[in-house]
Design an enzyme around this catalytic site. Sequence first.
Site, mmCIF file in Angstrom:
data_model
loop_
_atom_site.group_PDB
_atom_site.id
_atom_site.type_symbol
_atom_site.label_atom_id
_atom_site.label_comp_id
_atom_site.label_asym_id
_atom_site.label_seq_id
_atom_site.Cartn_x
_atom_site.Cartn_y
_atom_site.Cartn_z
ATOM 1 N N TRP A 66 0.835 -1.218 0.000
ATOM 2 C CA TRP A 66 0.000 0.000 0.000
ATOM 3 C C TRP A 66 0.860 1.254 0.000
ATOM 4 O O TRP A 66 1.830 1.350 0.762
ATOM 5 C CB TRP A 66 -0.873 -0.014 1.257
ATOM 6 C CG TRP A 66 -1.532 1.309 1.551
ATOM 7 C CD1 TRP A 66 -0.984 2.359 2.242
ATOM 8 C CD2 TRP A 66 -2.832 1.734 1.161
ATOM 9 N NE1 TRP A 66 -1.880 3.399 2.304
ATOM 10 C CE2 TRP A 66 -3.031 3.046 1.650
ATOM 11 C CE3 TRP A 66 -3.874 1.123 0.438
ATOM 12 C CZ2 TRP A 66 -4.208 3.757 1.444
ATOM 13 C CZ3 TRP A 66 -5.049 1.849 0.234
ATOM 14 C CH2 TRP A 66 -5.214 3.141 0.731
ATOM 15 N N ASN A 68 0.180 5.717 0.056
ATOM 16 C CA ASN A 68 -0.739 6.848 -0.108
ATOM 17 C C ASN A 68 0.043 8.157 -0.231
ATOM 18 O O ASN A 68 0.906 8.246 -1.136
ATOM 19 C CB ASN A 68 -1.888 6.852 0.906
ATOM 20 C CG ASN A 68 -1.553 6.786 2.375
ATOM 21 O OD1 ASN A 68 -0.912 5.851 2.831
ATOM 22 N ND2 ASN A 68 -2.006 7.737 3.148
ATOM 23 N N ASP A 69 -0.182 9.123 0.599
ATOM 24 C CA ASP A 69 0.271 10.495 0.347
ATOM 25 C C ASP A 69 1.754 10.646 -0.024
ATOM 26 O O ASP A 69 2.613 10.055 0.638
ATOM 27 C CB ASP A 69 0.062 11.352 1.600
ATOM 28 C CG ASP A 69 -1.245 11.083 2.308
ATOM 29 O OD1 ASP A 69 -2.080 10.346 1.785
ATOM 30 O OD2 ASP A 69 -1.417 11.623 3.406
ATOM 31 N N GLN A 85 3.775 7.793 2.133
ATOM 32 C CA GLN A 85 3.144 6.955 3.152
ATOM 33 C C GLN A 85 3.121 5.519 2.621
ATOM 34 O O GLN A 85 2.639 5.264 1.500
ATOM 35 C CB GLN A 85 1.720 7.462 3.413
ATOM 36 C CG GLN A 85 1.671 8.863 3.985
ATOM 37 C CD GLN A 85 1.860 8.867 5.495
ATOM 38 O OE1 GLN A 85 0.972 8.559 6.230
ATOM 39 N NE2 GLN A 85 3.070 9.213 5.935
ATOM 40 N N TRP A 128 2.854 9.660 10.102
ATOM 41 C CA TRP A 128 1.929 10.126 9.077
ATOM 42 C C TRP A 128 2.527 11.307 8.309
ATOM 43 O O TRP A 128 3.695 11.649 8.474
ATOM 44 C CB TRP A 128 0.580 10.471 9.714
ATOM 45 C CG TRP A 128 -0.168 9.239 10.198
ATOM 46 C CD1 TRP A 128 0.315 7.957 10.310
ATOM 47 C CD2 TRP A 128 -1.521 9.189 10.635
ATOM 48 N NE1 TRP A 128 -0.657 7.117 10.784
ATOM 49 C CE2 TRP A 128 -1.808 7.848 10.995
ATOM 50 C CE3 TRP A 128 -2.538 10.148 10.764
ATOM 51 C CZ2 TRP A 128 -3.064 7.446 11.468
ATOM 52 C CZ3 TRP A 128 -3.790 9.760 11.231
ATOM 53 C CH2 TRP A 128 -4.044 8.412 11.568
ATOM 54 N N SER A 129 1.677 11.969 7.523
ATOM 55 C CA SER A 129 2.201 12.890 6.500
ATOM 56 C C SER A 129 2.887 14.137 7.046
ATOM 57 O O SER A 129 2.620 14.570 8.173
ATOM 58 C CB SER A 129 1.069 13.297 5.565
ATOM 59 O OG SER A 129 0.786 12.211 4.736
ATOM 60 N N ARG A 194 -3.115 17.292 12.042
ATOM 61 C CA ARG A 194 -2.063 16.567 11.307
ATOM 62 C C ARG A 194 -1.617 17.266 10.019
ATOM 63 O O ARG A 194 -2.258 18.175 9.526
ATOM 64 C CB ARG A 194 -2.527 15.143 10.991
ATOM 65 C CG ARG A 194 -3.830 15.014 10.234
ATOM 66 C CD ARG A 194 -4.189 13.536 10.094
ATOM 67 N NE ARG A 194 -5.397 13.323 9.337
ATOM 68 C CZ ARG A 194 -6.610 13.236 9.878
ATOM 69 N NH1 ARG A 194 -6.764 13.339 11.169
ATOM 70 N NH2 ARG A 194 -7.673 13.045 9.100
ATOM 71 N N ASP A 284 -11.152 15.514 4.143
ATOM 72 C CA ASP A 284 -11.255 14.143 4.649
ATOM 73 C C ASP A 284 -12.651 13.562 4.384
ATOM 74 O O ASP A 284 -12.790 12.393 4.033
ATOM 75 C CB ASP A 284 -10.958 14.173 6.160
ATOM 76 C CG ASP A 284 -10.715 12.798 6.728
ATOM 77 O OD1 ASP A 284 -10.432 11.874 5.943
ATOM 78 O OD2 ASP A 284 -10.797 12.636 7.952
HETATM 79 N N1 DQQ Z 1 -2.999 10.254 5.150
HETATM 80 C C1 DQQ Z 1 -2.072 10.298 6.253
HETATM 81 C C2 DQQ Z 1 -2.533 11.421 7.116
HETATM 82 C C3 DQQ Z 1 -3.261 12.288 6.159
HETATM 83 C C4 DQQ Z 1 -3.958 11.292 5.284
HETATM 84 C C5 DQQ Z 1 -2.081 8.972 6.960
HETATM 85 C C6 DQQ Z 1 -4.382 11.830 3.962
HETATM 86 O O1 DQQ Z 1 -1.442 12.096 7.725
HETATM 87 O O2 DQQ Z 1 -4.149 13.150 6.818
HETATM 88 O O3 DQQ Z 1 -1.609 7.951 6.119
HETATM 89 O O4 DQQ Z 1 -4.569 10.824 3.020
#
Ligand code: DQQ
Length: 583
Positions: A66, A68-69, A85, A128-129, A194, A284
Amino acid sequence: MAKPSSLLHLLASVVTVLAISVLLGHGVLHVGASHRVYRNLRKTVESTSVKQPYRTSYHFQPPKNWINDPNGPMLYKGIYHLFYQYNPKAAVWGNIIWAHSTSTDLVNWTPHVPAIFPSQESDINGCWSGSATILPGYKPAILYTGINPQNQQVQNLAVPKNLSDPYLIEWVKSPHNPLMAPTAMNQINASSFRDPTTAWVGPDGRWRVIIGNKRDRGRKGRAILYRSKDFVRWTKAQHPLHSAKNTGMWECPDFFPVSAQVPLGLDTSINGPNVKHVLKVSLDDKKHEYYTVGTYNSTTDRYVPDKGSVDSDSGLRYDYGKFYASKTFFDSKTNRRILWGWINESSSEDDDIKKGWSGIQAIPRTIWLDKSGKQLVQWPILEIEKLHNSQVVLPNKLIKGGTVLEVSGVTAAQADVEVLFEVKGLEKAEVFDPTWTNPQMLCSQKGASVKGSLGPFGLLVMASKGLEEYTAVFFRIFKGQNKYVVLMCSDQSRSSLNNSNDKTTYGALLDVDPLHEKLSLRTLIDHSIVESFGGGGKSCITARVYPVLAVEDGTHLHVFNNGTQSVEVLTLSAWSMKKAKIN
Ligand code: DQQ
């Protein structure tokens, strides 16, 4: 070329599939990162026997699992860094760390060991990000969100262990972490705090950074502002940099200056005359982003969107398809501001687990302020053109209504296509109904199969030989009250015979005047990605598709017109793309 009658038959059947896809709707499949914090590490068994027709050839992705960001993109000593991420254990979100790759050209990437992973109390439940800032003395620093033992979101600092290593392999965390935390005093909601931005310096010499937040009660999204003299001790400002009602949690804010004079990028701390600012937030609740263009007063530390710059989830978006948690950085080598964005899957979690991976990054895009001053323009970084292999050119051609014309000689599953249309007979345009306020809905109702007057015309990409499958990227032109309205759509309703995926149709308005301007469309096709740039990058739509027949050599490319009026293709170039080294 398909006969008009067979085209009509073919397009009529789209209506049924379209109805199903409208019913499926946006967000029925769970495809976003859910932020569940797993106490025990989550692990899934990935299968190596599964065929992999959907892996990309030039869009960034790691070999498995996986992602993500995009996090902390930067240029350091001539090397581009991308952190992201990553779940090292599975193709679903969880166990989040910062994976790390570097490049000299933003196209070919070398993987490194993870840069930031849980090791302190302040990030023991996840890293996290966050973003990178280059501090004076040419010292990179990363601010990121850590999840502490109480599952609270706090902000941490990490710096390179060895500044003479241009690859910045090892990172050391500050012993002062967390530097910013929710407390009883500051009344910050510990589960909505965050994603620190790149920091900037104000006229008083102090650093500023914003963190995504929403008010404890209500749905007001906020960018909380902190200031610091030394990048270690941070003080929360009395007021946020900006907030907006009814937008919910703001994830991954991004705040940067743009030049109102030249289409070049600016370093993040620049302000002054002829400088505008952009604030982007990732919603979100909606899992899409919006941005405003406005003015930042660095003395009062307030950002005010320009009049007409819509500050809500119906505002301007970088991308009207799949594109989230994006982040820009300033490339000081070429004076560009470059945008990264995460493109998630449209398949189910079970399918992601079977294929052993989920998520990719969009092609980095150069981003600048349009000459209107009202919106941004985006274009794939020029470096991507070094992947151009053989070029196919379609000479100037009139495309009559009801035509599907194949562009052959290109590897249609891995291509870059650019077409320029000229539209005449604009007086024949259908009237735009002012109640049509949702372009995505309009594209769903008026998909590729719905005949119009001026349009739909555009490209059928990722198409199977008999057109049982295709993704249609197209325009429609309407007569508005005092100007023409151009609609850009990406219709995935017929993209695959497999109906278990999200095939939502996407749409956007395009600020181009067809009376005086030609209409351009560029589409980057990469096996399961259809990333389109309309009007020279004024509106962008990215889609994920998983055809069954239109894979590898079974993939075809067409230009089409399903309107009653002819349109002219002035030029069409299609390049087969070479494979990039992506990890
Ligand atoms: N993904 C991260 C967060 C962020 C979110 C966690 C956005 O820090 O807010 O994996 O996709």
